[in-house]
Enzyme design. Structure first.
Site, PDB file in Angstrom:
ATOM      1  N   GLU A 154       6.488  20.043   4.652  1.00 41.54           N
ATOM      2  CA  GLU A 154       6.652  21.497   4.575  1.00 41.54           C
ATOM      3  C   GLU A 154       5.322  22.198   4.275  1.00 41.54           C
ATOM      4  O   GLU A 154       4.535  21.734   3.455  1.00 41.54           O
ATOM      5  CB  GLU A 154       7.660  21.820   3.472  1.00 41.54           C
ATOM      6  CG  GLU A 154       7.960  23.302   3.323  1.00 41.54           C
ATOM      7  CD  GLU A 154       8.844  23.596   2.117  1.00 41.54           C
ATOM      8  OE1 GLU A 154       9.443  24.685   2.096  1.00 41.54           O
ATOM      9  OE2 GLU A 154       8.935  22.750   1.199  1.00 41.54           O
TER      10      GLU A 154
ATOM     11  N   LYS B 190      13.991  29.186   7.008  1.00 42.34           N
ATOM     12  CA  LYS B 190      14.651  28.519   5.878  1.00 42.34           C
ATOM     13  C   LYS B 190      15.775  29.382   5.304  1.00 42.34           C
ATOM     14  O   LYS B 190      15.566  30.531   4.938  1.00 42.34           O
ATOM     15  CB  LYS B 190      13.594  28.221   4.820  1.00 42.34           C
ATOM     16  CG  LYS B 190      14.058  27.396   3.636  1.00 42.34           C
ATOM     17  CD  LYS B 190      12.838  27.048   2.781  1.00 42.34           C
ATOM     18  CE  LYS B 190      13.184  26.220   1.572  1.00 42.34           C
ATOM     19  NZ  LYS B 190      11.956  25.838   0.821  1.00 42.34           N
TER      20      LYS B 190
ATOM     21  N   CYS C 199      13.249  21.774   3.142  1.00 44.49           N
ATOM     22  CA  CYS C 199      13.209  21.529   1.698  1.00 44.49           C
ATOM     23  C   CYS C 199      14.519  21.882   0.998  1.00 44.49           C
ATOM     24  O   CYS C 199      15.476  21.121   1.087  1.00 44.49           O
ATOM     25  CB  CYS C 199      12.006  22.236   1.078  1.00 44.49           C
ATOM     26  SG  CYS C 199      11.519  21.539  -0.526  1.00 44.49           S
TER      27      CYS C 199
END
Length: 281
Positions: free
Chosen positions: A43, A116, A153
């Site tokens: 990431e 995200k 993540c």
């Protein structure tokens, strides 16, 4: 094509984007030499994990997705090597900022952007200061080597994210990550919890899971690596330790994985009519 070789990259980063891209490019080339066809960096590979603090100058390192230096560097490389690269970036879209991923197919084309969905907020991981929650919804891309879903993540802790991507037809799940020590709780080591959460996705969805994390000490925040690849039964078939730099690879027969998934019956026996509570706040 039924068989595919995947790779996860693990390395440390500096505050020099060009230097980081040189390092990632070298690892991508190493992975391709090992036969990898889908290659996952970690990431926010463009630099240090800046979200440990709230400083407005970090917004200067965000760029529009298709013009991002990471994308402009890796897209030609993907075409040259004939590999797929899910590329994690800090994206600027007008007045909005996102923690995003640009999917680069094996011909160097940009397949789209995922933003995200789950944004953490806590000591050392103060992402809500920088990123809006993603507005793309979950994404699955039909790459040259299979349909892949990618969560970023914090997304990896949510079973709903993994299941949604599977219902969209994913053959493989990828998770680029930046996770390590907890500044306010030095005694808490989440490495095993982190791996178990994703291994749970592998088991309950009968799907291989590929996770790439960074390493290194970044101003006292220590990233613990431990990148890994798990098969559709949750067995770790490749794993790094906490300090290694390099490339993990593993091969999967996607037709065999699909047969395994069908025989387990998890998707046959789902009861969406009972799951309404999952969509309530």
């Amino acid at each position: 094509m039924s068989t595919v070789t995947v790779a996860a990259l693990q390395c440390a980063y500096s505050d020099n984007m060009a230097e980081n891209l040189d390092r990632v490019e070298g690892l991508v080339k190493d992975a391709a030499k090992k036969g990898a066809q889908i290659i996952l960096p970690s990431e926010l590979m463009q630099g240090l994990y800046f979200c440990r603090e709230e400083k407005d100058h970090h917004f200067d390192s965000a760029y529009p997705a298709n013009d991002h230096p990471v994308v402009k560097r890796l897209a030609p490389l993907a075409k040259q090597l004939g590999v797929v690269i899910p590329a994690s970036i800090f994206e600027r879209d007008g007045q909005h900022f996102f923690n995003s991923l640009v999917m680069i197919d094996a011909d160097g084309s940009i397949m789209g952007t995922y933003r995200k969905s789950h944004i953490p907020d806590g000591p050392g991981y103060e992402e809500k200061f920088y990123f809006k929650p993603g507005n793309t919804g979950f994404k699955v891309w039909p790459t040259r080597f299979g349909k892949i879903g990618v969560g970023i993540c914090w997304d990896q802790w949510f079973p709903e994210c993994a299941r949604a991507m599977m219902l969209m037809g994913a053959d493989l799940l990828f998770y680029p990550t930046a996770i390590g020590s907890e500044p306010e709780n030095p005694g808490l080591d989440t490495k095993d919890l982190w791996q178990r959460a994703m291994i749970g996705h592998a088991v309950s969805n009968v799907v291989p899971v590929i996770a790439a994390n960074r390493i290194g000490n970044e101003h006292g925040q220590i990233f613990y690596g431990s990148s890994f690849i798990a098969d559709q039964r949750g067995e770790k078939v490749a794993e790094f330790g906490r300090t290694e730099t390099g490339v993990l690879t593993a091969g999967f027969d996607l037709e065999e994985v699909r047969r395994n998934r069908a025989s387990f019956g998890f998707f046959r026996d789902r009861r969406p009519d009972l799951y309404g509570i999952l969509a309530e706040r």
